[in-house]
Design an enzyme around this catalytic site. Sequence first.
Site, PDB file in Angstrom:
ATOM      1  CG  HIS A 265     -10.974 -10.476   4.475  1.00 30.18           C
ATOM      2  ND1 HIS A 265     -11.422 -11.207   3.399  1.00 30.18           N
ATOM      3  CD2 HIS A 265      -9.778 -11.012   4.804  1.00 30.18           C
ATOM      4  CE1 HIS A 265     -10.527 -12.135   3.095  1.00 30.18           C
ATOM      5  NE2 HIS A 265      -9.506 -12.038   3.938  1.00 30.18           N
ATOM      6  CD  GLU A 266      -7.248  -9.485   7.280  1.00 31.73           C
ATOM      7  OE1 GLU A 266      -6.869 -10.504   7.902  1.00 31.73           O
ATOM      8  OE2 GLU A 266      -7.125  -9.376   6.041  1.00 31.73           O
ATOM      9  CG  HIS A 269      -8.688 -14.447   8.152  1.00 36.35           C
ATOM     10  ND1 HIS A 269      -8.634 -15.711   7.598  1.00 36.35           N
ATOM     11  CD2 HIS A 269      -8.528 -13.577   7.114  1.00 36.35           C
ATOM     12  CE1 HIS A 269      -8.464 -15.599   6.279  1.00 36.35           C
ATOM     13  NE2 HIS A 269      -8.395 -14.322   5.963  1.00 36.35           N
ATOM     14  CD  GLU A 295      -9.150 -15.541   2.115  1.00 37.59           C
ATOM     15  OE1 GLU A 295      -8.393 -15.608   3.101  1.00 37.59           O
ATOM     16  OE2 GLU A 295      -9.354 -14.479   1.499  1.00 37.59           O
TER      17      GLU A 295
END
Length: 501
Positions: A265-266, A269, A295
């Site tokens: 997830h990170e 980003h 997101e």
Amino acid sequence: MEKKFAELKKKLSEVSAINSAAAVLSWDQQVYMPSGGAEARAASTSALEELAHVKFTSDETGALIEGAYSWAQSLGEDSFEASYLRAAKRDYDKIKKLPSEFVGEFSRTVSAGIEAWTKARANSDFKAFAPHLQKILDLNLRKAEYLGYKASPYDALLDLYEPGATKAMLEPVFKKLADGLKPIIKEINARAGSVSNDIVKGDFDEDAQLALANEIVAALGYDLSRGRQDRSAHPFTTDFSVNDVRITTRTHRDYLPACVYGSIHECGHALYGQGTPQNFDFTPLAGGASLGMHESQSRFWENVVGRSLPFCRWLLPSLRKHFPGKFDKVNAEELFVAVNRSAPSLIRVESDEVNYNLHIMLRFEIETALLEGRLKVSDAPAFWNAKMQEYFGIKPAKDSEGILQDIHWAYGMIGYFPTYSLGNLISAQIAEKLTKDVPGWKELPERGEFAPILGWLRKHIHSQGRKYLPEQLLKRELGEGIRVEPFLDYIKSKYSRIYGF
Ligand code: MG
């Protein structure tokens, strides 16, 4: 005019440099700082923030923006200069509308709010937080008045996180989303016992988890010479510059997906940050188009790619290598099923991708009602619990697992939550467009070939930085605005397969 632009660039790059230094301090605070350093750190950080604020909001900055604006626009709407000035003006106009006494009052209220929320959550005592929440709502209403809005004060706040979005635009989107999700959730819940995630639970060495996480993010395309991964209580991404984008992850010894999918997830980003063009660095064009767009990148890699069967096929040999003996008898299909198990959860951050958006809807309904005076703060916990019952068929036994679970409102952030759902929707729209532009892309992860996927994102999303508003960017690159159908189709086809309905 060019001289004015050069002066403006110099000034705003100094502002960015100060903000970057403040970001390093904040990263250190969450990763390495001993707890005793909190007070000194707060003083350093706020001194830097104040310095950046004064520099950015000076009349001189305003005059330079004014002076160079028409010249820059004459170079063409898509030019670096025109885009730069548009972004700078947008930020400047917004910040200038807020009187400095108000900013001070807001910041003091939020500090007290966070402290009160931390205690209230620990004691599950909503009454102790209620007066703070009331103050935060009142100040947000005032903020909305300063910023200006047409239909609802909520629009002015939402615009801070998702420029251009409005409550009137979100309502039908959320309704369609909820109407589409509810029957799917019903089918899943009727087969609740049929899917287990036992194979990703157990005892996983934490150093091995971190080593695995580093291998995964490097394979996805995260440049470790321009970033690094550390541990923190809550995973986050922070950009000090295009050439230094950091991520953090967490490990749960007894539950492997927290680390693996937190990292992915990170990383999503961070790939956005690292994909920012070099000449955008330390300018108002650096960063993502919006929180929702940001997101969309994290959710795309985490869920659409990371929780796909081809990705699980690629991941499995790494799991066997890092956790000897644990995955010998597991096949990729079983791993795929385990990491996609869906079940209603009281806690938003523990929710799966099917249920997640209903958690956001609930918060959207409550915060708009509170802000518009249709719901009293004292009635909010009961409203929350009734909605939990309605959406998920479960009810929190205490407010710490209900209305007190998120820090956002304590932080003064009203209008932030919808960006999570917008991110989910956009991630599925991107997947749909990828299928047209890069046929067969869904199978590439099985061979560890992530570059064509990242290349598409770089070209269409990352390289644009903050040049366009999110809706404009979507229309330019995907040929459409926000749409619900691609996400619903994605969820339906994936989960009907897993749960057999
Ligand atoms: Mg995120």
